[in-house]
Write a protein that holds these residues in place. Structure first.
Motif, PDB file in Angstrom:
ATOM      1  N   VAL A 195      30.196  35.744  41.567  1.00 11.23           N
ATOM      2  CA  VAL A 195      30.913  34.485  41.695  1.00 11.23           C
ATOM      3  C   VAL A 195      29.988  33.472  42.356  1.00 11.23           C
ATOM      4  O   VAL A 195      29.585  33.661  43.496  1.00 11.23           O
ATOM      5  CB  VAL A 195      32.180  34.644  42.555  1.00 11.23           C
ATOM      6  CG1 VAL A 195      32.900  33.317  42.690  1.00 11.23           C
ATOM      7  CG2 VAL A 195      33.108  35.673  41.943  1.00 11.23           C
TER       8      VAL A 195
ATOM      9  N   ASN B 272      37.393  37.777  39.890  1.00  9.59           N
ATOM     10  CA  ASN B 272      37.010  38.218  41.231  1.00  9.59           C
ATOM     11  C   ASN B 272      37.103  39.731  41.358  1.00  9.59           C
ATOM     12  O   ASN B 272      36.272  40.369  42.014  1.00  9.59           O
ATOM     13  CB  ASN B 272      37.895  37.541  42.277  1.00  9.59           C
ATOM     14  CG  ASN B 272      37.557  36.073  42.451  1.00  9.59           C
ATOM     15  OD1 ASN B 272      36.414  35.678  42.308  1.00  9.59           O
ATOM     16  ND2 ASN B 272      38.562  35.258  42.732  1.00  9.59           N
ATOM     17  N   GLU B 273      38.114  40.308  40.728  1.00  2.76           N
ATOM     18  CA  GLU B 273      38.258  41.762  40.771  1.00  2.76           C
ATOM     19  C   GLU B 273      37.097  42.441  40.060  1.00  2.76           C
ATOM     20  O   GLU B 273      36.552  43.443  40.548  1.00  2.76           O
ATOM     21  CB  GLU B 273      39.585  42.165  40.113  1.00  2.76           C
ATOM     22  CG  GLU B 273      39.833  43.663  40.102  1.00  2.76           C
ATOM     23  CD  GLU B 273      41.112  44.035  39.382  1.00  2.76           C
ATOM     24  OE1 GLU B 273      41.330  45.233  39.152  1.00  2.76           O
ATOM     25  OE2 GLU B 273      41.894  43.119  39.046  1.00  2.76           O
TER      26      GLU B 273
ATOM     27  N   PHE C 191      36.832  31.278  37.676  1.00  2.00           N
ATOM     28  CA  PHE C 191      36.816  32.482  38.494  1.00  2.00           C
ATOM     29  C   PHE C 191      38.192  32.773  39.073  1.00  2.00           C
ATOM     30  O   PHE C 191      38.465  32.541  40.237  1.00  2.00           O
ATOM     31  CB  PHE C 191      35.742  32.333  39.578  1.00  2.00           C
ATOM     32  CG  PHE C 191      34.402  32.036  38.978  1.00  2.00           C
ATOM     33  CD1 PHE C 191      33.725  33.013  38.273  1.00  2.00           C
ATOM     34  CD2 PHE C 191      33.856  30.775  39.063  1.00  2.00           C
ATOM     35  CE1 PHE C 191      32.519  32.743  37.679  1.00  2.00           C
ATOM     36  CE2 PHE C 191      32.645  30.499  38.471  1.00  2.00           C
ATOM     37  CZ  PHE C 191      31.971  31.480  37.777  1.00  2.00           C
ATOM     38  N   ASP C 192      39.058  33.256  38.251  1.00  2.00           N
ATOM     39  CA  ASP C 192      40.420  33.575  38.654  1.00  2.00           C
ATOM     40  C   ASP C 192      40.467  34.970  39.275  1.00  2.00           C
ATOM     41  O   ASP C 192      39.438  35.611  39.493  1.00  2.00           O
ATOM     42  CB  ASP C 192      41.372  33.468  37.460  1.00  2.00           C
ATOM     43  CG  ASP C 192      40.917  34.328  36.285  1.00  2.00           C
ATOM     44  OD1 ASP C 192      40.028  35.186  36.480  1.00  2.00           O
ATOM     45  OD2 ASP C 192      41.444  34.147  35.179  1.00  2.00           O
ATOM     46  N   THR C 193      41.664  35.438  39.527  1.00  2.00           N
ATOM     47  CA  THR C 193      41.832  36.707  40.228  1.00  2.00           C
ATOM     48  C   THR C 193      41.180  37.859  39.470  1.00  2.00           C
ATOM     49  O   THR C 193      40.516  38.722  40.069  1.00  2.00           O
ATOM     50  CB  THR C 193      43.329  37.004  40.418  1.00  2.00           C
ATOM     51  OG1 THR C 193      43.909  35.931  41.167  1.00  2.00           O
ATOM     52  CG2 THR C 193      43.531  38.319  41.152  1.00  2.00           C
TER      53      THR C 193
ATOM     54  N   CYS D  99      34.101  41.222  39.715  1.00  2.00           N
ATOM     55  CA  CYS D  99      32.908  41.015  40.537  1.00  2.00           C
ATOM     56  C   CYS D  99      32.812  42.043  41.653  1.00  2.00           C
ATOM     57  O   CYS D  99      31.715  42.508  41.994  1.00  2.00           O
ATOM     58  CB  CYS D  99      32.921  39.614  41.146  1.00  2.00           C
ATOM     59  SG  CYS D  99      32.699  38.283  39.957  1.00  2.00           S
ATOM     60  N   ALA D 100      33.943  42.386  42.246  1.00  2.00           N
ATOM     61  CA  ALA D 100      33.948  43.274  43.411  1.00  2.00           C
ATOM     62  C   ALA D 100      33.897  44.746  43.022  1.00  2.00           C
ATOM     63  O   ALA D 100      33.821  45.609  43.908  1.00  2.00           O
ATOM     64  CB  ALA D 100      35.186  43.003  44.254  1.00  2.00           C
TER      65      ALA D 100
END
Length: 506
Positions: free
Chosen positions: A25, A223-224, A218-220, A226-227
């Motif tokens: 992100v 982000n998930e 970059f929605d939820t 990415c992590a």
């Protein structure tokens, strides 16, 4: 890390955010003038596939650089004498140094530091042989080609998790295209960061205007992704085992090349603490089995702070500070391994106490998260995309094969699909393998929409399963010039994939 695929890295700066298997992100958008513009040619060794055009001037995110006579991002190769200590750094764009100057790449930072400590008349020569977008086979091919003539005293291979991606190849005009020459032309391009790339492509389809894309990108779900460590490289599913098996074979070949040359091989793994532990654990097992020394960047880079502190900000590659830290970590690693002879140096080489230990429970938790697949993938609605591993584009069009993972429970895989290229003379239909086992299904792939159902083998009704779909019948296979513009093979169109009990339906 990759940097110059025409569809992923070079002409669309926002897509460079996925470089290097580190789905990312950004904290800022890459300015339009910061393009990657560099051209390639077919390499003399087929396993290298491609090389940067030698003795040429290019830019990496707007930063000028020049290649030498071997196509490396480095100065001319110097004659090696008895007073030369030569370190050969091989790898992909992390080694190459995307987005920074030649002097700021970690191989050149290391060279400057060691030269300042060297004895009079000693030459410390650290060769930056990193090539953007190289995978493990490409890197081994480069070693095979250049080790005999360069005669290094030590080889450092900087591992990045997307070294297990497919290989790019040279397209028209010297641009790279997502076509692995070892695979059929209708095969999907396999890469570890596929779910994140899919989401970016979908956002580009759904929105218009550069600023609105950045704002809404970059929605939820992103982000998930990415992590989460890359699902493709974790677990014991067939494609995961195949990828690691191919990588292990390349690691064996690298070691054999260095053993034959009488040169130590050191493995230096790029990764972030709080994200890369499961991959590092698996890599460490391979290195321990082969007696290969391993150091990582986990002691210097944290997932929670890397973007703001050590990345370029608009891209996941290291900024100058990140490269400085990588050089320092590598310097300590080289000293610890005893590969820097004392008679080359007038002063002691500083060594930092880097701690490679990490919490096994955290590693297990990260792996469990990566392996927690959705029970439904809605291509049309854009949900459950972390379960898509390869071969299905953001518009649902599938290459000859598509790879997904679905969580349990359920005894049937049901697919809603269209067959736009089907005709009575040349029908299209789907088959499937579940955990590598071919299963018989029912198929109604038609020009409108139909359902295909595939039974999950006994014993797997509660388990996460990897499913490989194959489309039979006609396909649109793009020409190389179309691949430069991002085109991919198209067969059927997938709308939704769900895991159900037989009494249910989509």
């Amino acid at each position: 890390m990759n940097s110059n695929s025409s569809t992923r890295r070079r002409r669309v700066p926002i897509l460079a955010l996925l470089a290097g298997g580190l789905t990312f992100v950004p904290v800022s958008a890459a300015p339009a003038q910061r393009e990657n513009v560099w051209l390639c040619q077919v390499a003399p060794n087929p396993d290298m596939t491609y090389m940067l055009q030698p003795n040429s001037s290019f830019v990496t995110f707007g930063v000028p650089f020049r290649t030498n006579e071997l196509g490396f991002r480095d100065g001319p190769i110097r004659e090696k004498t008895p007073s030369t200590l030569r370190i050969m750094c091989v790898g992909d764009s992390v080694t190459f140094g995307t987005g920074v100057t030649n002097e700021q790449t970690f191989p050149n930072v290391l060279e400057s530091r060691l030269q300042a400590l060297a004895s009079p008349g000693t030459v410390i020569d650290v060769i930056n042989a990193g090539v953007s977008a190289y995978n493990a086979r490409n890197i081994r091919g480069l070693m095979e080609t250049h080790l005999p003539s360069l005669r290094p005293d030590v080889v450092v291979y900087t591992f990045v998790e997307n070294d297990m991606d497919d290989s790019l190849s040279v397209g028209p005009g010297g641009w790279l295209i997502t076509l692995d020459p070892t695979q059929p032309p209708d095969a999907p391009f396999m890469m570890d960061d596929f779910p994140g790339l899919w989401l970016i492509q979908r956002k580009r389809m759904d929105t218009s205007g550069f600023l609105s894309r950045i704002k809404g990108l970059f929605d939820t779900q992103f982000n998930e992704v990415c992590a989460t460590p890359p699902p493709l490289l974790l677990g014991n599913h067939p494609e995961t085992l195949r990828r690691w098996g191919m990588f292990a074979a390349e690691l064996d070949r690298m070691k054999a090349l260095c053993d034959q040359a009488g040169v130590p091989l050191l493995i230096y793994a790029f990764g972030l603490r709080g994200n890369a532990e499961p991959i590092v654990t698996r890599l460490k097992g391979l290195c321990d089995e082969r007696g290969l020394p391993l150091a990582t960047t986990l002691p210097i880079f944290e997932y929670s702070t890397y973007t703001d502190t050590h990345s370029l900000g608009y891209d996941s590659h290291c900024n100058p500070l990140g490269n400085e830290l990588m050089a320092d970590r590598l310097q300590s690693f080289l000293v610890e391994q005893g590969v820097l002879p004392g008679d080359f140096f007038a002063r002691p080489i500083p060594v930092q106490p880097y701690d490679e230990r990490f919490d096994p429970a955290l590693s297990a938790s990260l792996e469990a998260k990566a392996l927690s697949a959705p029970s439904e993938i809605d291509i049309t609605g854009g949900s459950g995309i972390i379960g898509v591993l390869a071969g299905i584009e953001a518009n649902g069009m599938m290459a000859r094969t598509g790879l997904v993972r679905l969580g349990g429970p359920g005894d049937t895989i049901q697919v809603e699909v269209s067959a736009p290229l089907s005709s009575p003379e040349a029908p299209q239909w789907l088959s499937a393998k579940i955990e590598g086992v071919a299963v018989e299904g029912t198929t109604e792939a038609v020009a409108g929409r139909g359902l295909c159902s595939f039974p999950i083998p006994d014993g797997l009704h509660q388990a996460t399963v990897e499913v490989e779909f194959t489309a039979h019948g006609p396909a649109r296979i793009p020409r190389p010039e179309d691949r430069v513009r991002g085109a991919a093979t198209q067969t059927v169109q997938i709308h939704r994939i769900a895991r159900i009990e037989r009494a249910e339906g989509i």
